[in-house]
Design an enzyme around this catalytic site. Structure first.
Site, PDB file in Angstrom:
ATOM      1  N   GLY A  14       0.773  -1.240   0.000  1.00 41.43           N
ATOM      2  CA  GLY A  14       0.000   0.000   0.000  1.00 41.43           C
ATOM      3  C   GLY A  14       0.803   1.288   0.000  1.00 41.43           C
ATOM      4  O   GLY A  14       0.347   2.305   0.530  1.00 41.43           O
ATOM      5  N   SER A  15       1.966   1.288  -0.653  1.00 40.71           N
ATOM      6  CA  SER A  15       2.717   2.557  -0.660  1.00 40.71           C
ATOM      7  C   SER A  15       2.042   3.594  -1.562  1.00 40.71           C
ATOM      8  O   SER A  15       2.060   4.791  -1.248  1.00 40.71           O
ATOM      9  CB  SER A  15       4.180   2.337  -1.068  1.00 40.71           C
ATOM     10  OG  SER A  15       4.295   2.036  -2.433  1.00 40.71           O
ATOM     11  N   MET A  93      -4.574  -6.952  -6.881  1.00 39.29           N
ATOM     12  CA  MET A  93      -4.114  -8.043  -7.742  1.00 39.29           C
ATOM     13  C   MET A  93      -5.240  -8.974  -8.214  1.00 39.29           C
ATOM     14  O   MET A  93      -5.040 -10.175  -8.351  1.00 39.29           O
ATOM     15  CB  MET A  93      -3.028  -8.862  -7.013  1.00 39.29           C
ATOM     16  CG  MET A  93      -1.819  -8.040  -6.625  1.00 39.29           C
ATOM     17  SD  MET A  93      -1.045  -7.186  -8.032  1.00 39.29           S
ATOM     18  CE  MET A  93      -0.262  -8.575  -8.843  1.00 39.29           C
ATOM     19  N   ARG A  94      -6.409  -8.434  -8.464  1.00 34.89           N
ATOM     20  CA  ARG A  94      -7.485  -9.235  -9.056  1.00 34.89           C
ATOM     21  C   ARG A  94      -7.870  -8.598 -10.382  1.00 34.89           C
ATOM     22  O   ARG A  94      -7.972  -7.369 -10.482  1.00 34.89           O
ATOM     23  CB  ARG A  94      -8.752  -9.255  -8.181  1.00 34.89           C
ATOM     24  CG  ARG A  94      -8.563  -9.615  -6.749  1.00 34.89           C
ATOM     25  CD  ARG A  94      -7.880 -10.920  -6.508  1.00 34.89           C
ATOM     26  NE  ARG A  94      -8.540 -12.069  -7.117  1.00 34.89           N
ATOM     27  CZ  ARG A  94      -8.064 -13.308  -7.044  1.00 34.89           C
ATOM     28  NH1 ARG A  94      -6.937 -13.551  -6.419  1.00 34.89           N
ATOM     29  NH2 ARG A  94      -8.721 -14.292  -7.599  1.00 34.89           N
ATOM     30  N   LEU A  96     -10.506  -7.544 -12.978  1.00 36.82           N
ATOM     31  CA  LEU A  96     -11.925  -7.189 -12.838  1.00 36.82           C
ATOM     32  C   LEU A  96     -12.711  -7.624 -14.077  1.00 36.82           C
ATOM     33  O   LEU A  96     -12.184  -7.618 -15.192  1.00 36.82           O
ATOM     34  CB  LEU A  96     -12.038  -5.684 -12.627  1.00 36.82           C
ATOM     35  CG  LEU A  96     -11.330  -5.196 -11.354  1.00 36.82           C
ATOM     36  CD1 LEU A  96     -11.150  -3.682 -11.373  1.00 36.82           C
ATOM     37  CD2 LEU A  96     -12.083  -5.643 -10.105  1.00 36.82           C
ATOM     38  N   HIS A 112       0.154   1.416 -13.052  1.00 34.79           N
ATOM     39  CA  HIS A 112       0.874   0.245 -13.543  1.00 34.79           C
ATOM     40  C   HIS A 112       2.356   0.597 -13.656  1.00 34.79           C
ATOM     41  O   HIS A 112       2.698   1.669 -14.168  1.00 34.79           O
ATOM     42  CB  HIS A 112       0.309  -0.167 -14.912  1.00 34.79           C
ATOM     43  CG  HIS A 112       0.967  -1.390 -15.448  1.00 34.79           C
ATOM     44  ND1 HIS A 112       0.729  -2.647 -14.936  1.00 34.79           N
ATOM     45  CD2 HIS A 112       1.899  -1.550 -16.415  1.00 34.79           C
ATOM     46  CE1 HIS A 112       1.473  -3.535 -15.584  1.00 34.79           C
ATOM     47  NE2 HIS A 112       2.183  -2.888 -16.486  1.00 34.79           N
TER      48      HIS A 112
HETATM   49  C1  GRF Z   1       2.986  -0.800  -7.681  1.00 35.89           C
HETATM   50  O1  GRF Z   1       4.192  -0.980  -8.349  1.00 35.89           O
HETATM   51  C2  GRF Z   1       1.866  -0.553  -8.655  1.00 35.89           C
HETATM   52  O2  GRF Z   1       2.281   0.138  -9.782  1.00 35.89           O
HETATM   53  C3  GRF Z   1       1.444  -1.949  -9.023  1.00 35.89           C
HETATM   54  O3  GRF Z   1       1.550  -2.688  -7.844  1.00 35.89           O
HETATM   55  C4  GRF Z   1       2.518  -2.074  -6.990  1.00 35.89           C
HETATM   56  C5  GRF Z   1       1.827  -1.794  -5.705  1.00 35.89           C
HETATM   57  O4  GRF Z   1       2.712  -1.269  -4.739  1.00 35.89           O
HETATM   58  N1  GRF Z   1       0.134  -1.939  -9.612  1.00 35.89           N
HETATM   59  P1  GRF Z   1       2.146  -0.605  -3.439  1.00 35.89           P
HETATM   60  O5  GRF Z   1       1.264  -1.650  -2.758  1.00 35.89           O
HETATM   61  O6  GRF Z   1       1.378   0.605  -3.837  1.00 35.89           O
HETATM   62  O7  GRF Z   1       3.347  -0.270  -2.606  1.00 35.89           O
END
Ligand code: GRF
Length: 228
Positions: A14-15, A93-94, A96, A112
């Site tokens: 969740g950064s 990570m699903r 849709l 992305h």
């Molecule tokens: C990020 O690299 C984002 O671009 C991709 O998944 C990663 C998620 O990282 N879709 P975080 O959980 O936001 O740190």
């Protein structure tokens, strides 16, 4: 103008969510984060959201046994219950369904870690290194039915350095993700985005539009050691 009620969907650390929460802590930011939702109870992003005092919800995908539509309806019950207007995917990570994408069309945004349309899917940094590209980066886009497809709102490019590993390159890209995602969500929330023929047009002053260019504080490009 009323702030748009926004949910952030996460599956991991969740950064990017944290970057959005930080931006939205400013009352002048046009989106308000009213919910952080995860398909995994152990997602690090949930703990970060709770620590920031943001409501959270967990809708585990596993019990739905591959019935993606049922899983999404359970998620939507949470979204609607919190009066959500915009949805920001941040490491969710699903994949849709078309139905979900259609229902949230124009109000669903994703980040992305590549310069789309290159390197859709997973392992983007390893694939960029393997392809020998000299520029890599990240993209914020509206979500359409294809995976990692949809009108592009913002991109940032970083150089690929000769001694880069997957993790050094990922870190350089991630710093830019944290920069462009809050900016792009603000454009959408402020109603400054319109889509024409699959292309997003952002009504933005030139200075903000420049986010879409290689960034001024990107590290210097390596000296080209090739002959000739
Ligand atoms: C990020 O690299 C984002 O671009 C991709 O998944 C990663 C998620 O990282 N879709 P975080 O959980 O936001 O740190």
């Amino acid at each position: 103008m009323a702030r748009r009620r926004t949910a952030v969907l996460v599956s991991g650390r969740g950064s990017n969510m944290a970057a959005l929460l930080e931006a939205a802590a400013d009352p002048a930011y046009p989106a308000e984060i009213v919910l952080v939702l995860s398909n995994r109870a152990d997602a690090g992003g949930l703990a970060r959201a709770r620590a920031a005092g943001i409501p959270t919800a967990v809708v585990e995908s596993r019990p739905f046994r591959g019935d993606r539509a049922a899983f999404e309806h359970a998620m939507e019950a949470e979204l609607l219950g919190h009066g959500v207007e915009l949805v920001a995917l941040a490491g969710f990570m699903r994949v849709l369904t078309e139905g979900f994408v259609a229902r949230w069309g124009g109000r669903l945004v994703n980040i992305h870690p590549s310069l789309l349309p290159s390197f859709r899917g997973v392992d983007t940094h390893a694939r960029a290194l393997a392809a020998g590209v000299r520029l890599h980066g990240c993209t914020v886009h509206l979500v359409s039915a294809g995976v990692d497809e949809g009108p592009i709102l913002a991109q940032a490019a970083v150089p690929v350095l000769p001694d880069d590993t997957e993790s050094t390159l990922a870190a350089r890209v991630l710093a830019q993700e944290h920069r462009i995602y809050p900016a792009a969500l603000a454009w959408l929330a402020a109603g400054r985005v319109r889509v024409e023929g699959g292309i997003a047009r952002v009504a933005a002053p030139v200075a903000e539009g420049a986010l879409a260019s290689p960034l001024p504080d990107a590290p210097a490009l390596p000296t080209n050691r090739a002959e000739g």
